[in-house]
Design an enzyme around this catalytic site. Structure first.
Site, mmCIF file in Angstrom:
data_model
loop_
_atom_site.group_PDB
_atom_site.id
_atom_site.type_symbol
_atom_site.label_atom_id
_atom_site.label_comp_id
_atom_site.label_asym_id
_atom_site.label_seq_id
_atom_site.Cartn_x
_atom_site.Cartn_y
_atom_site.Cartn_z
ATOM 1 C CG ASP A 1 -2.028 3.034 12.129
ATOM 2 O OD1 ASP A 1 -1.198 3.670 12.822
ATOM 3 O OD2 ASP A 1 -1.708 2.040 11.436
ATOM 4 C CD GLU B 1 2.104 7.889 6.886
ATOM 5 O OE1 GLU B 1 1.677 6.753 7.194
ATOM 6 O OE2 GLU B 1 2.132 8.324 5.742
ATOM 7 C CB SER C 1 2.486 -2.389 3.414
ATOM 8 O OG SER C 1 2.114 -1.514 4.384
ATOM 9 C CB SER C 2 7.519 -5.493 1.783
ATOM 10 O OG SER C 2 8.261 -5.034 2.886
ATOM 11 N N GLY D 1 11.464 -3.038 2.750
ATOM 12 C CA GLY D 1 11.930 -1.934 3.607
ATOM 13 C C GLY D 1 11.703 -0.555 3.015
ATOM 14 N NE ARG E 1 0.739 1.554 4.355
ATOM 15 C CZ ARG E 1 2.019 1.868 4.348
ATOM 16 N NH1 ARG E 1 2.645 2.131 3.216
ATOM 17 N NH2 ARG E 1 2.720 1.920 5.466
ATOM 18 C CE1 TYR F 1 4.646 2.926 13.277
ATOM 19 C CE2 TYR F 1 4.504 1.466 15.177
ATOM 20 C CZ TYR F 1 3.904 2.090 14.100
ATOM 21 O OH TYR F 1 2.569 1.879 13.846
ATOM 22 C CG ASP G 1 0.928 -0.784 7.097
ATOM 23 O OD1 ASP G 1 0.336 0.297 6.903
ATOM 24 O OD2 ASP G 1 2.097 -0.856 7.492
HETATM 25 C C1 GAF Z 1 3.760 1.718 9.665
HETATM 26 C C2 GAF Z 1 2.801 0.962 10.567
HETATM 27 F F1 GAF Z 1 2.841 -0.378 10.289
HETATM 28 C C3 GAF Z 1 1.371 1.489 10.410
HETATM 29 O O1 GAF Z 1 0.520 0.857 11.323
HETATM 30 C C4 GAF Z 1 1.328 3.014 10.596
HETATM 31 O O2 GAF Z 1 1.432 3.360 11.942
HETATM 32 C C5 GAF Z 1 2.420 3.693 9.757
HETATM 33 O O3 GAF Z 1 3.700 3.110 9.955
HETATM 34 C C6 GAF Z 1 2.516 5.170 10.062
HETATM 35 O O4 GAF Z 1 1.362 5.817 9.657
HETATM 36 O O5 GAF Z 1 3.458 1.472 8.325
#
Ligand code: GAF
Length: 407
Positions: free
Chosen positions: A45, A42, A139-140, A135, A36, A235, A185
């Site tokens: 979620d 961003e 969303s691999s 990477g 995706r 993250y 994702d």
């Molecule tokens: C990564 C996470 F896997 C998602 O859930 C989301 O938080 C994103 O970062 C940031 O928007 O892709």
């Protein structure tokens, strides 16, 4: 020029060939799931906010068959993978067989098997083939998880719905990749449709498709090739900071905090907490506005919100990097570009740009020239700054794929 992405039949063909070469038989079942790109929303979620991703024609395909000996053999066709490409596991008896571990790509497979609703699954032989850049923030991993889940559903059907599939794949990411990700994702990989963005309410887990298949519109993805690793990155720190901010404001999540609440509480929050919360609260609002703008065809307004989102991710949330900033700034120089921003978790990966179809070649050329200058300024002798090597992809808004592939 933009790189060509293999379509689903090419991916399927290469996976079937590899399977035939290795196992000397034809696979019997196959699953497929897309990567995706997130257009806006961003780091919202996991704060129960809104996101607006779209599924890509970058896909992961899994082909295979049940094995009679209970063993599991899985092979990846990925040449980029700097890890063993074949793994054999004995599932009978060893309780640790599905524990996370290396190789990393197999950890995702094990995670999905562990959280599969109809677990335990029988042994199988499988080949994975993917066109999702590894990477790159596209969303691999989610596409691998969802494609594998779909594959398992055909070996041993489960009784779950599509949402339970997305949630199980998210669990696999938490337990087996160590990334406390939100649901975006896996959700879009399960529910995405060609020619549409998907507005997801990450609190109610309801989603609305927003049409995007306009022939005058192009979504351009630019891969900085700066590799990001969400597990090792900031993250989890960002997620924790958001939870702390919500709790300092007496709410269960930042979705339930207004900008007025935040401003009133500003004096008792430290600067970092305030800035993280402000990004999230404003980004949730921007995402709702952006989806409305897209429905109206107000691409200029959408683009403006994309740029605001990038600025906020850079300055308030601090998840951008100089390469991504350069790519966004370069794209915004060109007439016909509506907006541009970093996409995904950040610290590298890709930018996404919305533009008029006629401007595509001009913008690609301009980005390449700007990056050449960027690299000259920050040469490889400067170890602090990585040089940026760019790959661009235009998204085919009219592509088609199916989760369950007929063989
Ligand atoms: C990564 C996470 F896997 C998602 O859930 C989301 O938080 C994103 O970062 C940031 O928007 O892709």
């Amino acid at each position: 020029m933009a790189a060509r992405v293999p379509d689903v039949s090419e991916l399927l063909g290469s996976a079937r060939r590899l399977y035939g070469q290795v196992f000397g038989e034809e696979p019997t079942v196959a699953g497929c799931a897309p990567g995706r790109v997130n257009l806006i929303g961003e780091h919202t979620d996991y704060n129960h906010g809104f996101v607006l991703p779209m599924a890509l024609p970058f896909l992961t395909v899994v082909v295979g068959s049940q094995s009679s000996d209970g063993r599991l053999t899985v092979i990846t066709a990925a040449e980029e993978a700097d890890e063993p490409r074949r793994v054999d596991l004995d599932l009978s008896g060893d309780p640790a067989a599905l524990s996370p571990g290396s190789p990393r790509w197999v950890s995702y497979v094990k995670g999905v098997m562990k959280h599969y609703r109809a677990a335990p699954v029988p042994g199988f032989r499988a080949v994975v083939s993917s066109s999702v850049p590894l990477g790159g923030g596209l969303s691999s991993s989610a596409s691998l998880e969802v494609a594998f889940y779909t594959f398992l559903q055909q070996l041993k059907p489960d009784d779950g719905d599509k949402l339970s599939k997305a949630l199980a794949c998210q669990q696999a990411e938490h337990t087996h990749a160590g990334v406390p990700c939100g649901i975006m994702d896996q959700f879009v990989s399960v529910f995405g449709r060609e020619g549409h963005a998907l507005l997801i309410d990450c609190r109610s887990l309801e989603a609305t498709l927003v049409p995007l298949a306009d022939p005058d519109l192009v979504v351009l993805i630019t891969n900085s090739n700066v590799k990001h690793s969400l597990a090792g990155s900031e993250y989890p720190v960002r997620r924790r900071q958001c939870e702390e901010a919500a709790s300092a404001l007496g709410r269960d999540s930042l979705r339930n905090v207004s900008i007025k609440d935040l401003e009133e509480a500003k004096a008792r929050l430290d600067d970092v907490t305030y800035r993280r919360a402000r990004h999230v609260i404003e980004e949730i609002e921007r995402t709702v506005q952006a989806a409305e703008a897209l429905k109206r065809g107000s691409y200029k307004e959408f683009g403006k919100l994309m740029v605001e989102s990038h600025t906020s991710l850079r300055d308030l949330y601090e998840v951008s990097c100089s390469e991504l900033d350069e790519l966004v700034s370069a794209a915004m120089d060109v007439e016909g570009v509506y907006g541009s921003r970093m996409t995904g978790g950040g610290f590298g990966g890709c930018t996404v740009t919305l533009l008029q179809a006629h401007a595509v070649h001009k913008v690609i050329l301009h980005i390449q020239v700007r990056i050449l200058h960027f690299n000259l300024r920050h040469g490889p002798e400067n170890y602090e700054l990585r040089t940026c090597s760019v790959r661009v992809f235009t998204v085919d808004l009219f592509c088609t794929w199916r989760a369950f592939l007929a063989l």
